[in-house]
Design a protein around this motif. Structure first.
Motif, mmCIF file in Angstrom:
data_model
loop_
_atom_site.group_PDB
_atom_site.id
_atom_site.type_symbol
_atom_site.label_atom_id
_atom_site.label_comp_id
_atom_site.label_asym_id
_atom_site.label_seq_id
_atom_site.Cartn_x
_atom_site.Cartn_y
_atom_site.Cartn_z
ATOM 1 N N ARG A 143 0.824 -1.197 0.000
ATOM 2 C CA ARG A 143 0.000 0.000 0.000
ATOM 3 C C ARG A 143 0.864 1.255 0.000
ATOM 4 N NH1 ARG A 143 -2.194 3.889 3.027
ATOM 5 N NH2 ARG A 143 -0.931 3.363 4.847
ATOM 6 N N ARG A 144 1.901 1.249 0.826
ATOM 7 C CA ARG A 144 2.790 2.408 0.904
ATOM 8 C C ARG A 144 3.593 2.585 -0.376
ATOM 9 N NH1 ARG A 144 3.484 4.974 5.684
ATOM 10 N NH2 ARG A 144 2.264 4.131 7.408
ATOM 11 N N ILE A 145 4.013 1.496 -0.966
ATOM 12 C CA ILE A 145 4.750 1.581 -2.226
ATOM 13 C C ILE A 145 3.874 2.212 -3.306
ATOM 14 C CG2 ILE A 145 5.647 0.169 -4.123
ATOM 15 C CD1 ILE A 145 6.796 -1.707 -1.908
ATOM 16 N N ALA A 146 2.626 1.760 -3.418
ATOM 17 C CA ALA A 146 1.713 2.319 -4.416
ATOM 18 C C ALA A 146 1.445 3.793 -4.160
ATOM 19 C CB ALA A 146 0.407 1.533 -4.411
ATOM 20 N N ARG A 147 1.294 4.155 -2.879
ATOM 21 C CA ARG A 147 0.971 5.540 -2.537
ATOM 22 C C ARG A 147 2.165 6.483 -2.697
ATOM 23 N NH1 ARG A 147 0.291 6.920 3.645
ATOM 24 N NH2 ARG A 147 2.570 6.949 3.376
ATOM 25 N N ASP A 148 3.337 6.050 -2.241
ATOM 26 C CA ASP A 148 4.484 6.950 -2.166
ATOM 27 C C ASP A 148 5.396 6.909 -3.391
ATOM 28 O OD1 ASP A 148 3.507 7.566 0.321
ATOM 29 O OD2 ASP A 148 5.030 6.443 1.433
ATOM 30 N N LEU A 149 5.444 5.777 -4.075
ATOM 31 C CA LEU A 149 6.364 5.653 -5.212
ATOM 32 C C LEU A 149 5.660 5.717 -6.563
ATOM 33 C CD1 LEU A 149 8.771 2.821 -4.011
ATOM 34 C CD2 LEU A 149 8.996 5.288 -3.708
ATOM 35 N N PHE A 150 4.449 5.165 -6.645
ATOM 36 C CA PHE A 150 3.785 5.056 -7.944
ATOM 37 C C PHE A 150 2.352 5.569 -7.889
ATOM 38 C CE2 PHE A 150 6.646 1.284 -7.423
ATOM 39 C CZ PHE A 150 7.673 1.748 -8.236
ATOM 40 N N PRO A 151 2.143 6.787 -7.396
ATOM 41 C CA PRO A 151 0.773 7.278 -7.237
ATOM 42 C C PRO A 151 0.030 7.469 -8.552
ATOM 43 C CG PRO A 151 2.348 9.056 -6.872
ATOM 44 C CD PRO A 151 3.139 7.783 -6.948
ATOM 45 N N GLY A 152 0.748 7.661 -9.648
ATOM 46 C CA GLY A 152 0.087 7.895 -10.925
ATOM 47 C C GLY A 152 -0.226 6.645 -11.716
ATOM 48 N N LEU A 153 0.223 5.500 -11.232
ATOM 49 C CA LEU A 153 0.011 4.263 -11.984
ATOM 50 C C LEU A 153 -1.357 3.664 -11.672
ATOM 51 C CD1 LEU A 153 3.430 2.360 -11.745
ATOM 52 C CD2 LEU A 153 2.538 3.686 -13.648
ATOM 53 N N PRO A 154 -2.043 3.117 -12.687
ATOM 54 C CA PRO A 154 -3.295 2.400 -12.408
ATOM 55 C C PRO A 154 -3.016 1.167 -11.569
ATOM 56 C CG PRO A 154 -2.606 2.079 -14.696
ATOM 57 C CD PRO A 154 -1.704 3.122 -14.125
ATOM 58 N N ALA A 155 -4.037 0.714 -10.857
ATOM 59 C CA ALA A 155 -3.867 -0.392 -9.913
ATOM 60 C C ALA A 155 -3.305 -1.640 -10.576
ATOM 61 C CB ALA A 155 -5.197 -0.703 -9.228
ATOM 62 N N ASP A 156 -3.694 -1.903 -11.825
ATOM 63 C CA ASP A 156 -3.234 -3.119 -12.485
ATOM 64 C C ASP A 156 -1.801 -3.011 -12.993
ATOM 65 O OD1 ASP A 156 -3.791 -1.305 -14.491
ATOM 66 O OD2 ASP A 156 -4.630 -2.805 -15.861
ATOM 67 N N ARG A 157 -1.193 -1.825 -12.849
ATOM 68 C CA ARG A 157 0.197 -1.639 -13.266
ATOM 69 C C ARG A 157 1.065 -1.140 -12.119
ATOM 70 N NH1 ARG A 157 1.596 -0.594 -19.425
ATOM 71 N NH2 ARG A 157 0.307 -2.262 -20.280
ATOM 72 N N SER A 158 0.620 -1.327 -10.910
ATOM 73 C CA SER A 158 1.386 -0.948 -9.730
ATOM 74 C C SER A 158 1.618 -2.186 -8.886
ATOM 75 C CB SER A 158 0.620 0.106 -8.914
ATOM 76 O OG SER A 158 1.371 0.534 -7.809
ATOM 77 N N PRO A 159 2.853 -2.408 -8.407
ATOM 78 C CA PRO A 159 4.022 -1.553 -8.616
ATOM 79 C C PRO A 159 4.569 -1.663 -10.037
ATOM 80 C CG PRO A 159 4.662 -3.500 -7.408
ATOM 81 C CD PRO A 159 3.168 -3.558 -7.548
ATOM 82 N N PHE A 160 5.493 -0.788 -10.350
ATOM 83 C CA PHE A 160 6.050 -0.643 -11.692
ATOM 84 C C PHE A 160 6.746 -1.912 -12.165
ATOM 85 C CE2 PHE A 160 9.790 0.517 -14.275
ATOM 86 C CZ PHE A 160 9.154 1.088 -15.364
ATOM 87 N N SER A 161 6.673 -2.165 -13.453
ATOM 88 C CA SER A 161 7.422 -3.242 -14.107
ATOM 89 C C SER A 161 8.012 -2.713 -15.396
ATOM 90 C CB SER A 161 6.509 -4.430 -14.410
ATOM 91 O OG SER A 161 7.179 -5.368 -15.247
ATOM 92 N N ALA A 162 9.247 -3.083 -15.687
ATOM 93 C CA ALA A 162 9.864 -2.692 -16.951
ATOM 94 C C ALA A 162 9.095 -3.260 -18.132
ATOM 95 C CB ALA A 162 11.317 -3.154 -16.993
ATOM 96 N N ALA A 163 8.387 -4.372 -17.917
ATOM 97 C CA ALA A 163 7.595 -4.973 -18.986
ATOM 98 C C ALA A 163 6.490 -4.041 -19.452
ATOM 99 C CB ALA A 163 7.001 -6.300 -18.507
ATOM 100 N N HIS A 164 6.061 -3.117 -18.575
ATOM 101 C CA HIS A 164 4.992 -2.187 -18.927
ATOM 102 C C HIS A 164 5.452 -1.095 -19.882
ATOM 103 C CE1 HIS A 164 3.048 -3.250 -14.778
ATOM 104 N NE2 HIS A 164 2.859 -4.185 -15.687
#
Length: 291
Positions: free
Chosen positions: A195-216
């Motif tokens: 939850r904290r990673i999604a909120r603090d590092l990737f707030p602009g990413l949609p839920a299905d793409r959080s956390p970040f992946s280079a594949a995206h």
């Protein structure tokens, strides 16, 4: 599992039973804190002394940058976790021999940089600043976590003509899983960390793409890609290399070595030559077998 990892894990799990969010905050902080700071080896010190040394300022800390050579073509080298720019010294020397200008850095919390922690946002800031300083890179070579951080920066405007990854991380989730497993975190605490990673590092990413992946980033990054990974890598499993290569399809070439592990691969003469050849000549230049 190391005692240095299990003791924090027990403490975090205990705290999470009575105070889930504070435990999540502590886990998030520990997740970004290298437990060891790499020092320059004797063979690396002469190379560091030859570099033009600079800084990239971040909030409350700074990265240390290194520049060698005066060539018209510029290559950026990106180190991994608990490492430093000089760990890629064989690549530095090989690119200099081909007439490149070579740029590397120590991320915050690493090498000669200040601070005790580093996030993927810090890496992005460093890469973005270097991109503003040097322009689009002719080549980018990244190791381990540096791979994931590089693609995060590429997604945010950094440009490179050709990309080489060595022992690279493809998925941020892989790092979270390895961290949670090493510390034996309870599922509830792991969920709070997510939850904290999604909120603090990737707030602009949609839920299905959080956390970040280079594949995206396969549709956003159009540079050709050479993926080198060792089958015997016990730190970052070779499946991460396969996943990265698979996401980029025909634009990627996967080379699987054996017996080199996670770090020794950086100094292997054939791997170094393959990386430099790919940056200089493009796809098809490497003599290493494709898998």
């Amino acid at each position: 599992m190391k005692l240095s990892e299990t003791v924090p894990g027990v403490a975090l799990n205990t705290l999470s039973r009575v105070a889930g969010r504070p435990a999540g905050a502590a886990a998030f902080a520990l997740f970004h804190m290298p437990l060891a700071r790499s020092t320059a080896r004797p063979a690396e010190r002469e190379l560091i002394e030859r570099a033009h040394v600079g800084r990239v300022e971040l909030e409350g800390k700074h990265a240390v940058t290194y520049e060698w050579g005066e060539g018209a073509r510029t290559v950026l080298l990106v180190h991994g976790w608990q490492s430093r720019g000089s760990r890629l010294s064989e690549l530095v020397t090989a690119f200099l021999d081909r007439g490149y200008r070579v740029v590397a850095f120590d991320a915050p919390g690493h090498g000669a940089a200040s601070g005790r922690s580093a996030t993927i946002l810090d890496y992005r800031t460093v890469l973005t600043t270097l991109h503003e300083r040097y322009g689009a890179f002719d080549g980018l070579v990244a190791h381990s976590l540096g791979t994931l951080a590089s693609f995060f920066a590429l997604r945010h405007g950094v440009k490179a003509e050709r990309i080489v990854t060595v022992s690279g991380v493809c998925d941020f989730d892989y790092l979270v899983d390895e961290f949670a497993s090493a510390l034996g975190l309870r599922p509830r605490l792991k969920a709070e960390l997510h939850r904290r990673i999604a909120r603090d590092l990737f707030p602009g990413l949609p839920a299905d793409r959080s956390p970040f992946s280079a594949a995206h980033t396969a549709e956003e990054v159009d540079a050709p890609l050479l993926v080198i990974h060792d089958a015997d890598d016990t730190r970052i499993g070779v499946e991460q290399g396969r996943r990265l290569s698979g996401a980029f399809g025909e634009r990627a070439r996967l080379v699987v070595t054996s017996g080199l592990g996670h770090r020794r691969i950086l100094g292997d003469p054939e791997v170094v030559r393959a990386a430099v050849d790919f940056v200089e000549h493009g796809p098809g230049a490497s003599h290493l077998p494709q898998h």
